[in-house]
Design a protein around this motif. Sequence first.
Motif, PDB file in Angstrom:
ATOM      1  N   PRO A 106       0.714  -1.177   0.076  1.00 32.39           N
ATOM      2  CA  PRO A 106       0.006   0.084   0.048  1.00 32.39           C
ATOM      3  C   PRO A 106       0.882   1.173  -0.264  1.00 32.39           C
ATOM      4  O   PRO A 106       1.862   1.439   0.582  1.00 32.39           O
ATOM      5  CB  PRO A 106      -0.692  -0.073   1.271  1.00 32.39           C
ATOM      6  N   ALA A 107       0.556   2.078  -0.957  1.00 24.91           N
ATOM      7  CA  ALA A 107       1.180   3.528  -0.764  1.00 24.91           C
ATOM      8  C   ALA A 107       0.579   4.126   0.151  1.00 24.91           C
ATOM      9  O   ALA A 107      -0.323   4.219   1.046  1.00 24.91           O
ATOM     10  CB  ALA A 107       0.947   4.062  -2.227  1.00 24.91           C
ATOM     11  N   PHE A 108       1.329   5.387   0.398  1.00 23.28           N
ATOM     12  CA  PHE A 108       0.779   6.252   1.624  1.00 23.28           C
ATOM     13  C   PHE A 108      -0.290   7.033   1.499  1.00 23.28           C
ATOM     14  O   PHE A 108      -1.186   6.892   2.461  1.00 23.28           O
ATOM     15  CB  PHE A 108       2.013   7.278   1.887  1.00 23.28           C
ATOM     16  N   PRO A 109      -0.809   7.333   0.314  1.00 23.21           N
ATOM     17  CA  PRO A 109      -2.291   7.908   0.351  1.00 23.21           C
ATOM     18  C   PRO A 109      -3.306   6.781   0.683  1.00 23.21           C
ATOM     19  O   PRO A 109      -4.190   6.939   1.173  1.00 23.21           O
ATOM     20  CB  PRO A 109      -2.078   8.313  -1.099  1.00 23.21           C
ATOM     21  N   GLU A 110      -2.918   5.647   0.298  1.00 28.12           N
ATOM     22  CA  GLU A 110      -3.836   4.393   0.613  1.00 28.12           C
ATOM     23  C   GLU A 110      -4.006   4.201   2.151  1.00 28.12           C
ATOM     24  O   GLU A 110      -4.894   3.997   2.533  1.00 28.12           O
ATOM     25  CB  GLU A 110      -3.467   3.332   0.046  1.00 28.12           C
ATOM     26  N   LEU A 111      -2.885   4.172   2.898  1.00 30.00           N
ATOM     27  CA  LEU A 111      -2.836   4.317   4.372  1.00 30.00           C
ATOM     28  C   LEU A 111      -3.545   5.415   4.926  1.00 30.00           C
ATOM     29  O   LEU A 111      -4.413   5.144   5.738  1.00 30.00           O
ATOM     30  CB  LEU A 111      -1.559   4.305   4.819  1.00 30.00           C
ATOM     31  N   MET A 112      -3.361   6.653   4.281  1.00 28.46           N
ATOM     32  CA  MET A 112      -3.960   7.818   4.802  1.00 28.46           C
ATOM     33  C   MET A 112      -5.614   7.574   4.607  1.00 28.46           C
ATOM     34  O   MET A 112      -6.396   7.993   5.634  1.00 28.46           O
ATOM     35  CB  MET A 112      -3.586   8.970   4.200  1.00 28.46           C
ATOM     36  N   ILE A 113      -5.951   7.180   3.550  1.00 26.37           N
ATOM     37  CA  ILE A 113      -7.351   6.833   3.175  1.00 26.37           C
ATOM     38  C   ILE A 113      -8.093   6.047   4.371  1.00 26.37           C
ATOM     39  O   ILE A 113      -9.196   6.040   4.959  1.00 26.37           O
ATOM     40  CB  ILE A 113      -7.681   6.510   1.813  1.00 26.37           C
ATOM     41  N   SER A 114      -7.311   4.845   4.464  1.00 28.50           N
ATOM     42  CA  SER A 114      -7.570   3.852   5.242  1.00 28.50           C
ATOM     43  C   SER A 114      -7.964   4.360   6.747  1.00 28.50           C
ATOM     44  O   SER A 114      -8.788   3.993   7.395  1.00 28.50           O
ATOM     45  CB  SER A 114      -6.990   2.807   5.329  1.00 28.50           C
ATOM     46  N   VAL A 115      -7.033   5.235   7.124  1.00 25.27           N
ATOM     47  CA  VAL A 115      -6.922   5.694   8.319  1.00 25.27           C
ATOM     48  C   VAL A 115      -8.140   6.559   8.451  1.00 25.27           C
ATOM     49  O   VAL A 115      -9.065   6.580   9.333  1.00 25.27           O
ATOM     50  CB  VAL A 115      -5.835   6.506   8.853  1.00 25.27           C
ATOM     51  N   GLY A 116      -8.271   7.335   7.372  1.00 31.50           N
ATOM     52  CA  GLY A 116      -9.690   8.339   7.389  1.00 31.50           C
ATOM     53  C   GLY A 116     -10.971   7.613   7.487  1.00 31.50           C
ATOM     54  O   GLY A 116     -11.866   7.797   8.355  1.00 31.50           O
ATOM     55  N   ILE A 117     -11.164   6.398   6.621  1.00 35.38           N
ATOM     56  CA  ILE A 117     -12.133   5.773   6.834  1.00 35.38           C
ATOM     57  C   ILE A 117     -12.313   5.035   8.147  1.00 35.38           C
ATOM     58  O   ILE A 117     -13.535   4.870   8.641  1.00 35.38           O
ATOM     59  CB  ILE A 117     -12.071   4.449   5.539  1.00 35.38           C
ATOM     60  N   ALA A 118     -11.367   4.441   8.707  1.00 33.61           N
ATOM     61  CA  ALA A 118     -11.465   3.756  10.174  1.00 33.61           C
ATOM     62  C   ALA A 118     -12.136   5.052  11.232  1.00 33.61           C
ATOM     63  O   ALA A 118     -12.915   4.728  11.901  1.00 33.61           O
ATOM     64  CB  ALA A 118     -10.055   3.301  10.565  1.00 33.61           C
TER      65      ALA A 118
END
Lengths: 419, 208, 305
Positions: free
Chosen positions: A363-375
């Motif tokens: 996962p790239a950084f933006p994907e992780l950021m988005i995942s954090v946001g969705i969590a």
Amino acid sequence: MNILNFAIFSVKAVVQGSRAYYAWLAFLIVLILIGIAGYSQQLIHGHIVAGLRDPVPWGIFIGTYAFFVGVAAAAVALAVPGYVYHWQPIKEIVVLGEIIAISAVVMSILFVMADLGHPERFWHLLPVLGKPNLPRSMIAMNVLILNAYLVLNLIIVTYFLYCSFRGRPYNRIFFMTLMLVSIPAAISIHATTAFIFNVLPSRPYWNSAILVPRFIASALCAGPALMVLAFQVLRKVARISIKDAALLKMTEMMAIVMFVNLLLFFAEVITEYRSATAHTIHIRYYFEGVEDHVSLVGWAWTGAACNVLAFLLLLLPQTRKYPVTMNLGCFLAFVGVFIEKGIGLVLPGFTPGTLGELYEYAPAFPELMISVGIAGVGTLVFTVLTKIAVPLAFHEDEESSQEPVSSPMEWSQRKPVAY
Amino acid sequence: MPSQGAGAGGIGPGGPRAPWVLLAVVILAFVMLAVAGGPLALRTERPYPSRPLGLEPEPALLPPPPIDDEYFPCEDCHEEESADPKVRELDEHDNIELAHGDLWCLDCHDADQRDLLHLSDASPVEMAESWRLCTRCHAKKIPDWRAGVHGKRTGHWRGPKEYWTCVVCHDPHSPLFKPLEPRPPPKRASEIQLRIYGEQEETSDEEP
Amino acid sequence: MKNPERGARGASRREFLKTAGAGLGAVAGVPGAAQGFDLESFFQRHFRELTQEDLDDLLLRLEQKYSKQYRKPVQVGAIGPNDGVVFGYGLDISRCIGCRRCVYACIEENNQSRDPEIHWIRVLEYEREHAVRSIDPDEGNPFYDHDLVPAEGKLYLPVACQQCENPPCVAACPTQATWQEPDGIVVIDYDWCIGCRYCMAACPYGARHFNWREPEIPAEEINPDTHIIGNRPRPHGVVEKCTFCIQRTRKGRYPACVEACPVGARKFGNLLDPESEIRYLLEHKRTFALKAELATNPRFFYFYG
């Protein structure tokens, strides 16, 4: 106007709170802002900011999506003992399970939305408005059922809380119908999620009927694990009474289901390794790595170890009944299933790809950021709904909490005629 | 603050109906799943305009590429009445690599009419119709070639097309295909990078 | 422009929607708004539900957009399938030398993105010794880079969309954005695709490619003869694939790869025509399909010439 009063009450319940509550909300909003920042990267540049490429078109979003659909489906773990067998300690907390289900469905839908190349065309999936490929496409089926399940649970929870607010019993037939429909719906949302993967002959790693029961078994581990942990937090934070018996019952069920999950998992592993066809490369990639491509191997063994350890901790009465080890068991079950589904399900299926290209996704950084946001969004939904639900569904005068666990006999062992 | 217990809600114990309820639930679940795997109805769709395809015309044979002025017509140089039939090292034509079985020039080129080829029965063949000569030995290729499966056609799959004749692709002096330089390989997925990320500033830079 | 009469009609509605769309985008602060998000494309129906008028309107809109973007007249056609035609493709693996001329002819003909790179055709290289036993598309090497081809002891297998009779991608698509035309070509409505990439997971041949960002094609390299569900420039965030050069073959022409092949290994024709070259090779040659065990029934036949 009762409904208006209920709405006002709800808003008040959400808005008013302690300092710690506000701090918690602020924290969640920070998470969401991180997600928005990540998503705007993706919106501006396209999905190329993700680690995905043609050989691995799905990554952490779809894996996490499958995982949280499972968590949502696990509401049955409360609905069945609560409303089919009417076991009081669990019946009292079914509404919390439904709230977790709602939060999980919201997260699932957001993960799919984040994955779409054209999220604004989401309406193409909807019946009447769009042109869903029903019943052929499993994603179309899944979206339909998942949304129906979300609506169903929203109705259940709202109606239940509204009745509590008005201090009158709910309409039994109406409520029981919804509750009973929600049980097969929960199984269906997760079965169709599994079908998304296993109906593809192009991907031998998934193309196994055992994937469906595996999905449901692992969901019934991860979901209750999350609930048990969340309920204990709520017990501390919101000072509501949730009986130990209920938690113990859930962990006991988890032990059984985790056994089934591990059994199915070993069945899969043995089948793959003993048949040793060319298709075995996917599971070998996951557990051993292929040549120097080993980035998932650590995850694979960690996940498997978590599941086995969780099973042992929840199986042995000594560790199951001791809070620390019980919580550790739940935590490990949650993490283990997350790795198994979120990582071990999607990625090895695509690695190597259908033309043999072995691309190692990370996962790239933006994907992780988005995942954090969705969590963050999911947790916010849970927080808000619980904030409304707690004063309505859980009241202080808990003499019932003093009474001993209703019966030493387990509900699951009782013969139905014994009622 | 409402204090009525809601969890208790006014429901009695399940009684002996519970297993029936569970059965009904399971059946319902199966129905829902059966729908998921159910048969599929293909829809026929609105036809949108199509253009009638061309008729099948007579095949156009793609003639061999013209021979360089320097070498053709042959009679410009080969003025002598008859050629020397001996197999030997030539002084001229050192650009020709002869690698066609055991053939020697005059097996194909006519010794008397220097601009023509000849068949084994000595009947003359124009250079442009060299395929008539080729097929004398390679007769097995004819059906495939006629059907368009050996060799190459361009133009229209239905409509005017060129049938490439033997020597368009095969050098008659050395008919095996020569190796070619391949075009560049595709990028690996890992090499397809966003130029934008990490070099934030040059976002969406269009080629100047 | 092919249909000059369709210009006047509908223009005012379009203008209105465009303005409204821009306004909405600006209010919402959507970053994409600047890149021409407009309500008309947002509400556009599925390709197969467009009326003739809508279709004409859409073609004109696209022609204007592309002509402006690439600074030359670009035609967007919508030629339909011909009766009695089902396309089939043959590839002679005893002749293919792996030169990749087809790959690049395809890119140029079909306006594939140059950056990020998209190749519809992938040429796989095998050890000839191994390949006589079995040819699995997942065992080849597409990245070979020799000075000259064919390399010693190697065999080549170009793979693109197999135009399956029973396409798993079509069954997978949740929005019916991809479907099989009556002439057998599996196409995509780029304006309807939501970009979920399920079809890519479903395709056993790696034939489907995603536009991970806005594709880039130099204006001077654009092929102006395009088809709306074929080689017109694609937007970001949608899937694309080989269409048997729908813009050429529906006019009776050969696909670009057939014409580019220097060894004549590529064959194309109408499966319903007993006189066609594709029927001849099916009847006279040993053919095989890739991953035949998956019952996708490719209409792309590999044969030994």
